[in-house]
Write a protein that holds these residues in place. Structure first.
Motif, PDB file in Angstrom:
ATOM      1  N   GLU A   1       0.816  -1.218   0.000  1.00 19.25           N
ATOM      2  CA  GLU A   1       0.000   0.000   0.000  1.00 19.25           C
ATOM      3  C   GLU A   1       0.847   1.265   0.000  1.00 19.25           C
ATOM      4  O   GLU A   1       0.315   2.367  -0.118  1.00 19.25           O
ATOM      5  CB  GLU A   1      -0.915   0.006   1.222  1.00 19.25           C
ATOM      6  N   GLY A   2       2.150   1.100   0.173  1.00 23.44           N
ATOM      7  CA  GLY A   2       3.020   2.267   0.242  1.00 23.44           C
ATOM      8  C   GLY A   2       3.058   2.909   1.611  1.00 23.44           C
ATOM      9  O   GLY A   2       3.543   4.037   1.745  1.00 23.44           O
ATOM     10  N   ASN A   3       2.575   2.204   2.621  1.00 24.20           N
ATOM     11  CA  ASN A   3       2.576   2.736   3.989  1.00 24.20           C
ATOM     12  C   ASN A   3       3.876   2.329   4.679  1.00 24.20           C
ATOM     13  O   ASN A   3       3.900   1.430   5.530  1.00 24.20           O
ATOM     14  CB  ASN A   3       1.358   2.209   4.762  1.00 24.20           C
ATOM     15  N   HIS A   4       4.955   3.024   4.327  1.00 29.43           N
ATOM     16  CA  HIS A   4       6.271   2.641   4.814  1.00 29.43           C
ATOM     17  C   HIS A   4       6.408   2.845   6.320  1.00 29.43           C
ATOM     18  O   HIS A   4       7.049   2.024   7.001  1.00 29.43           O
ATOM     19  CB  HIS A   4       7.346   3.442   4.075  1.00 29.43           C
ATOM     20  N   ALA A   5       5.844   3.903   6.833  1.00 31.50           N
ATOM     21  CA  ALA A   5       5.935   4.146   8.275  1.00 31.50           C
ATOM     22  C   ALA A   5       5.228   3.039   9.054  1.00 31.50           C
ATOM     23  O   ALA A   5       5.711   2.579  10.091  1.00 31.50           O
ATOM     24  CB  ALA A   5       5.334   5.508   8.620  1.00 31.50           C
ATOM     25  N   GLU A   6       4.073   2.590   8.543  1.00 30.62           N
ATOM     26  CA  GLU A   6       3.346   1.501   9.207  1.00 30.62           C
ATOM     27  C   GLU A   6       4.161   0.215   9.160  1.00 30.62           C
ATOM     28  O   GLU A   6       4.175  -0.563  10.134  1.00 30.62           O
ATOM     29  CB  GLU A   6       1.991   1.286   8.531  1.00 30.62           C
ATOM     30  N   ALA A   7       4.822  -0.029   8.039  1.00 30.23           N
ATOM     31  CA  ALA A   7       5.646  -1.232   7.922  1.00 30.23           C
ATOM     32  C   ALA A   7       6.781  -1.207   8.934  1.00 30.23           C
ATOM     33  O   ALA A   7       7.053  -2.212   9.614  1.00 30.23           O
ATOM     34  CB  ALA A   7       6.196  -1.354   6.507  1.00 30.23           C
ATOM     35  N   LEU A   8       7.452  -0.042   9.057  1.00 35.84           N
ATOM     36  CA  LEU A   8       8.544   0.071  10.022  1.00 35.84           C
ATOM     37  C   LEU A   8       8.036  -0.029  11.452  1.00 35.84           C
ATOM     38  O   LEU A   8       8.695  -0.618  12.315  1.00 35.84           O
ATOM     39  CB  LEU A   8       9.281   1.400   9.817  1.00 35.84           C
ATOM     40  N   ARG A   9       6.862   0.524  11.709  1.00 33.44           N
ATOM     41  CA  ARG A   9       6.288   0.449  13.051  1.00 33.44           C
ATOM     42  C   ARG A   9       5.980  -1.001  13.430  1.00 33.44           C
ATOM     43  O   ARG A   9       6.225  -1.420  14.561  1.00 33.44           O
ATOM     44  CB  ARG A   9       5.026   1.309  13.137  1.00 33.44           C
ATOM     45  N   GLN A  10       5.450  -1.759  12.454  1.00 33.26           N
ATOM     46  CA  GLN A  10       5.150  -3.167  12.720  1.00 33.26           C
ATOM     47  C   GLN A  10       6.437  -3.948  12.996  1.00 33.26           C
ATOM     48  O   GLN A  10       6.493  -4.772  13.920  1.00 33.26           O
ATOM     49  CB  GLN A  10       4.419  -3.783  11.524  1.00 33.26           C
ATOM     50  N   TYR A  11       7.453  -3.684  12.206  1.00 41.86           N
ATOM     51  CA  TYR A  11       8.738  -4.354  12.397  1.00 41.86           C
ATOM     52  C   TYR A  11       9.321  -4.018  13.764  1.00 41.86           C
ATOM     53  O   TYR A  11       9.794  -4.897  14.500  1.00 41.86           O
ATOM     54  CB  TYR A  11       9.719  -3.960  11.297  1.00 41.86           C
TER      55      TYR A  11
ATOM     56  N   ARG B   1      14.217  -8.713   8.459  1.00 42.61           N
ATOM     57  CA  ARG B   1      15.038  -7.501   8.444  1.00 42.61           C
ATOM     58  C   ARG B   1      15.312  -7.048   7.017  1.00 42.61           C
ATOM     59  O   ARG B   1      15.318  -5.853   6.710  1.00 42.61           O
ATOM     60  CB  ARG B   1      16.349  -7.756   9.197  1.00 42.61           C
ATOM     61  N   THR B   2      15.525  -7.998   6.126  1.00 40.97           N
ATOM     62  CA  THR B   2      15.729  -7.655   4.723  1.00 40.97           C
ATOM     63  C   THR B   2      14.474  -7.032   4.116  1.00 40.97           C
ATOM     64  O   THR B   2      14.553  -6.152   3.250  1.00 40.97           O
ATOM     65  CB  THR B   2      16.117  -8.915   3.923  1.00 40.97           C
ATOM     66  N   LEU B   3      13.312  -7.459   4.594  1.00 42.67           N
ATOM     67  CA  LEU B   3      12.049  -6.957   4.062  1.00 42.67           C
ATOM     68  C   LEU B   3      11.909  -5.451   4.265  1.00 42.67           C
ATOM     69  O   LEU B   3      11.390  -4.741   3.403  1.00 42.67           O
ATOM     70  CB  LEU B   3      10.894  -7.693   4.751  1.00 42.67           C
ATOM     71  N   VAL B   4      12.387  -4.947   5.409  1.00 40.65           N
ATOM     72  CA  VAL B   4      12.231  -3.519   5.701  1.00 40.65           C
ATOM     73  C   VAL B   4      13.495  -2.719   5.410  1.00 40.65           C
ATOM     74  O   VAL B   4      13.468  -1.484   5.462  1.00 40.65           O
ATOM     75  CB  VAL B   4      11.805  -3.301   7.177  1.00 40.65           C
ATOM     76  N   ALA B   5      14.601  -3.389   5.096  1.00 43.65           N
ATOM     77  CA  ALA B   5      15.861  -2.678   4.876  1.00 43.65           C
ATOM     78  C   ALA B   5      15.777  -1.581   3.822  1.00 43.65           C
ATOM     79  O   ALA B   5      16.302  -0.478   4.027  1.00 43.65           O
ATOM     80  CB  ALA B   5      16.959  -3.685   4.514  1.00 43.65           C
TER      81      ALA B   5
END
Length: 246
Positions: A200-210, A230-234
């Protein structure tokens, strides 16, 4: 012709027997009997003596057999329908009984056995968020509870991935979060959620989940997330995040 209503046996979350919308009162021994016939026997017949012995392991064989006869006699019979079918030597769940657990297991099997599950199977994933009699502590039930939990977690994760691929992001996120809620330390569930946020392009949400998962894993187990997550969010930071060096 209007089909005759079936007796419904609910084993997900809470135990319930109902018929035509009415909940039928059942004693605790009757609940144990019906649950065992549905979960262990799966509708197959079981010898009366073996069933009595397993339901009343501390009782003498004659006493256990008497207890079984008493429970069977007192089972509800809505409009003449029987919950169990008995012979002189065996007992089985009646064909008139519809078990919710069996439906959800079939749904999970369909999802897990196909690369692209039919969309109608993915339309209602709510049953996959429910555990098998979670408040029960019967010894014979524990393996069945864990087996069903693993089936539904895999199905939720695969559903999230399938829904994400076809652009149903809201449903995909709900499925992934359902798996996370059921097992907060399960990395594959968090990866499913992160993948939806990235799609969805919600990068902040992805990093918050990680970051939430990373902190929980460190607190509970003293471990670091795997290289896969870790590679997924790198790429979000333009540099390797927590990747091992060397």
């Amino acid at each position: 012709m209007t089909p005759h209503p079936m007796v419904r046996l609910g084993l997900l979350e809470d135990f319930e027997v109902s018929f035509a919308g009415d909940v039928l009162p059942t004693s605790l021994p009757a609940q144990r009997l019906l649950a065992r016939l549905a979960v262990v026997q799966r509708g197959r017949p079981v010898q009366r003596s073996a069933l009595a012995e397993r339901l009343w392991p501390e009782a003498a064989p004659g006493r256990a057999a008497s207890s079984l006869r008493s429970v069977l006699w007192r089972l509800p019979r809505p409009r003449g329908r029987t919950l169990v079918t008995c012979t002189s030597t065996s007992v089985r769940l009646s064909h008139d009984v519809h078990v919710d657990l069996w439906d959800v297991e079939e749904q999970a099997q369909t999802i897990c056995s196909r690369e692209s599950p039919p969309q109608e199977v993915l339309d209602d994933l709510t049953p996959l968020t429910r555990d098998l009699l979670p408040t029960w502590t019967e010894d014979w039930l524990q393996v069945e509870q864990e087996s069903f939990r693993q089936k539904r977690l895999h199905a939720l994760e695969l559903s999230s991935d399938a829904l994400r691929r076809c652009g149903r992001f809201t449903d995909a996120l709900s499925a992934g979060l359902g798996a996370v809620q059921a097992e907060p330390l399960r990395e594959s569930a968090h990866r499913s959620v992160i993948a939806v946020h990235l799609a969805e392009g919600n990068h902040a949400e992805a990093l918050r989940q990680y970051d939430s998962y990373r902190r929980l894993l460190a607190s509970e187990l003293g471990l670091r997330p795997s290289p896969a997550i870790r590679t997924l969010v790198a790429p979000l930071l333009g540099r390797p995040v927590d990747l091992p060096t060397g």
